[in-house]
Design an enzyme around this catalytic site. Structure first.
Site, mmCIF file in Angstrom:
data_model
loop_
_atom_site.group_PDB
_atom_site.id
_atom_site.type_symbol
_atom_site.label_atom_id
_atom_site.label_comp_id
_atom_site.label_asym_id
_atom_site.label_seq_id
_atom_site.Cartn_x
_atom_site.Cartn_y
_atom_site.Cartn_z
ATOM 1 N N SER A 81 0.843 -1.182 0.000
ATOM 2 C CA SER A 81 0.000 0.000 0.000
ATOM 3 C C SER A 81 0.886 1.242 0.000
ATOM 4 C CB SER A 81 -0.950 -0.030 1.198
ATOM 5 O OG SER A 81 -1.931 0.963 1.106
ATOM 6 N N HIS A 104 -7.881 -5.206 -0.464
ATOM 7 C CA HIS A 104 -6.651 -4.456 -0.253
ATOM 8 C C HIS A 104 -5.611 -5.270 0.510
ATOM 9 C CE1 HIS A 104 -4.061 -1.060 -0.223
ATOM 10 N NE2 HIS A 104 -4.118 -0.896 1.081
#
Length: 701
Positions: free
Chosen positions: A553, A668
């Protein structure tokens, strides 16, 4: 959220990049079509090549199998959630890949043979409904805890279906509170009403794709007829409604997130909203005994007083209502300290502290003479985190862990300071032969950056070992010591060293540490990371040929910037669910919500500093890069998979050899279940061993 195809600023149309492309001439935009046929065919072709190689590595299978064994073992800690005198837990194992939600009594939970009562079997539900359901959490109605809103995500995306569930009948409520798939916000107000925000069509979402409206939805009425009680601006990140409880006293609030780190709080009473006078970047941490708890992220001047950055304040709710609050400093961190969390029990405030990146806890209580502080007798030299608290007693559970210490769950009493081990995980690897050190590196501007090293006790500087360096450096998230059986088995016991860097941008030393690397100062985070890499090489812990880096991320952006700026320092890069195209990040999925962190690339002045580090825009065909391994997920609806897709396509067209794996689901986190996590671990550590063992290969194969 539909992908935007907005053009770049006309004023930047003539800006030439070092790749020879114009700023508005991106030949890889087609990879932004998440489920476009051509894009998925491309991803599948990359997967085929990478999986053929990595799954064929002799270490993949043993690492995968052991990781799966660790991740699904029955002797893991079943972490509790306390509600209404019962213990709740969500659990995944080899027989429950998607997971089960279950409950037991406190007495049974503490026994050697816990009698779990299954409330909901997500595997069975997915099979019955022919859906790829992934658990997306639950929110239960206080104080009875008889009804819950359950989230179910398809493939692990942030967007989820929300359904009301009857805990007593163990079934979904027919004609209850139900929302279709969206990035919704729904929270209980009372037995027959909820605050809700969802996608109602044009104008109902922010530019970040989150709810812009808060409505009050009464039971038995169509959600479309829910009463609008608040509306933010399209440029906001999100708005939400919530009910705070202080014992039996409710406080309804509207939270308008103007930016990622700024918000306006409103009391919602008698159908009207009243702004609470605290700084925009302050956070409301809870309410106890009529006292509002406020965390400060910057200095705050009130009259002739200045409340310092990082402080935890309290004030009376009646004074808030009158508009004349009188704040009291409950806790002020020292220069090497930071607030790590604030929790409340029935009568106590529990404050977690990071002291030079090591955890400790304090307990506060209030009487007629004011507030009183007591240190809690928690274990030393590790990471502490409150797992769950009780709203009807001062009981709470907290977790203790360290690099070489398996997680231990403690049951404690915040009033009496009694602590006892509730559960403990067994060791997953033999830690006896390792030691943990804390060092500091000097960054480019002279700031001292702490980092941890986990290595064999008999390892001497000057004998470079394969080393994996990790960090995050963003959003005020602190990276602290943690135990990982997978890292221990897959890396340490196979001859590796692990390093964790506490770079700026994170929260290891509070708001100032985070704010030091915001927007125009983002390069400081990369400088810090590079400084740690140089320091462990200079010490002789490792060498450039044996050094690998890993980040996901925002951490994916970190390692992307690191290898494009200093390709000479690394021989392996694991770049997971990353941000990489910093020119278009704010136009992809939730990216607009992060402009407070990175800046606005549509502003020419801000693009100037963003462009300096944007990995996608700093690739060069003539530079020798390490062979990077990129991973992402098709179902990641937070960080767009196009970041990794476009980076890989561009690097391959330049002639660079890279590896790429896109999980078709996973959200995610990159993996939707424990099997997928084990598979990804096998791929990553097979790659790292191939690149770093004995200094394998040249840096640019």
């Amino acid at each position: 959220m539909n992908l935007s195809r907005l053009s770049l600023l006309a004023g930047l149309a003539g800006l030439t990049l070092n790749t020879g492309l114009m700023a508005n001439d991106d030949p890889y935009l087609w990879l932004e079509e998440v489920e476009g046929e051509k894009a998925l065919e491309w991803a599948e072709e990359q997967n085929k090549r990478s999986l053929s190689e990595l799954e064929g590595h002799p270490l993949f299978e043993p690492i995968h199998d052991r990781a799966l064994e660790i991740l699904t073992s029955d002797d893991r800690i079943a972490y509790p959630s306390l509600m209404g005198g019962q213990v709740y837990n969500f659990w995944r194992d080899a027989n429950h890949v998607r997971g089960i939600w279950r409950t037991t009594s406190r007495e049974s939970y503490r026994s050697d043979d816990t009698d779990w009562d299954i409330i909901l079997d997500v595997d069975a539900l997915a099979e019955a409904e022919d859906e790829n359901w992934v658990w997306a959490g639950s929110s239960c109605r206080y104080p009875d805890y008889d009804r819950c809103i359950i989230g179910l995500s398809r493939g692990g995306a942030d967007a989820a279906v929300r359904r009301e569930f009857d805990l007593e009948k163990r079934e979904f409520v027919e004609d209850g509170f139900v929302l279709p798939e969206a990035k919704s916000q729904i929270s209980w107000r009372d037995r027959d009403s909820v605050f809700v925000g969802t996608d109602w069509g044009d104008g109902s979402l922010t530019s970040s794709g989150y709810p812009r409206q808060v409505r009050l939805w009464e039971r038995g009425t169509p959600v479309e007829e829910a009463e609008l009680v608040f509306e933010g601006e399209e440029s906001d990140v999100a708005v939400s409604g919530t009910r705070f409880w202080d014992g039996d006293t409710p406080y309804d609030m509207i939270v308008r997130s103007v930016g990622f780190f700024t918000r306006h709080y409103y009391l919602f009473e008698d159908g009207e909203t009243h702004r609470i006078d605290v700084p925009d970047d302050a956070t409301l941490a809870g309410i106890l005994d009529g006292q509002l708890l406020v965390e400060l992220k910057s200095d705050w001047e009130v009259g002739d007083k200045t409340y310092a950055q990082g402080a935890l304040l309290t004030t009376d709710m009646d004074a808030i209502r009158s508009g004349e609050p009188d704040f009291h400093v409950l806790y002020q961190p020292g220069p090497r300290e930071a607030l790590a969390g604030v929790s409340t029990t029935e009568n106590r405030v529990i404050v977690g502290i990071l002291d030079n990146v090591v955890g400790r806890m304090l307990s506060f209580h209030r009487d007629d003479e004011g507030w009183h502080k007591s240190p809690l007798s928690t274990p030393d030299m590790g990471t502490l985190s409150v797992v769950t608290t009780d709203d009807s007693s001062d009981t709470f559970f907290y977790n203790y862990t360290g690099f070489l210490t398996p997680s231990t769950l403690y049951q404690a009493d915040a009033a009496s300071d009694e602590h006892e081990v509730a559960r403990a995980e067994p060791a997953r690897f033999d830690a006896e032969g390792y030691r943990v050190e804390q060092h500091e590196a000097e960054s480019a501007d002279g700031t001292r950056i702490p980092y941890f090293v986990v290595r064999p006790k008999d390892h001497e500087d000057g004998d470079p070992m394969p080393t994996l360096l990790g960090a995050y450096g963003g959003f005020e998230i602190a990276r602290t010591p943690f135990y990982s059986g997978v890292i221990g088995e897959s890396w340490l016991e196979r001859g590796g060293v692990y390093v964790l860097a506490n770079i700026r941008g994170g929260g290891e030393f509070g708001p100032r540490w985070h704010q030091a690397a915001l927007q125009e100062n983002r390069q400081r985070a990369f400088d810090d990371f590079i400084a740690v890499a140089e320091d462990i090489i200079d010490r002789g812990i490792t060498s450039a040929e044996k050094l690998g880096i890993q980040g996901g991320s925002n951490g994916g952006l970190l390692v992307g910037a690191a290898f494009t700026q200093r390709p000479d320092l690394f021989n392996a890069v694991v770049c997971q669910v990353p941000l990489l195209d910093m020119k278009r990040y704010h136009k992809l999925l939730a990216g607009a919500s992060w402009m407070a962190e990175y800046g606005d690339p549509d502003d020419p002045d801000q693009w100037e500093y963003i462009r300096e580090y944007s990995p996608y825009h700093n690739l060069d065909a003539e530079t020798d890069y390490p062979r990077v391994f990129f991973t992402t997920s098709t179902r990641d609806d937070r960080v767009h998979p196009a970041h990794a897709r476009k980076m890989v396509a561009k690097m391959k067209d330049m002639g660079h050899d890279v590896l790429y794996y896109e999980n078709i689901e996973g959200g995610h986190g990159g993996a939707a279940n424990l099997e997928q996590r084990a598979h990804l671990s096998g791929l990553i550590y097979a790659y790292l061993h191939e690149r770093l063992d004995a200094g394998a290969g040249e840096q640019s194969d």
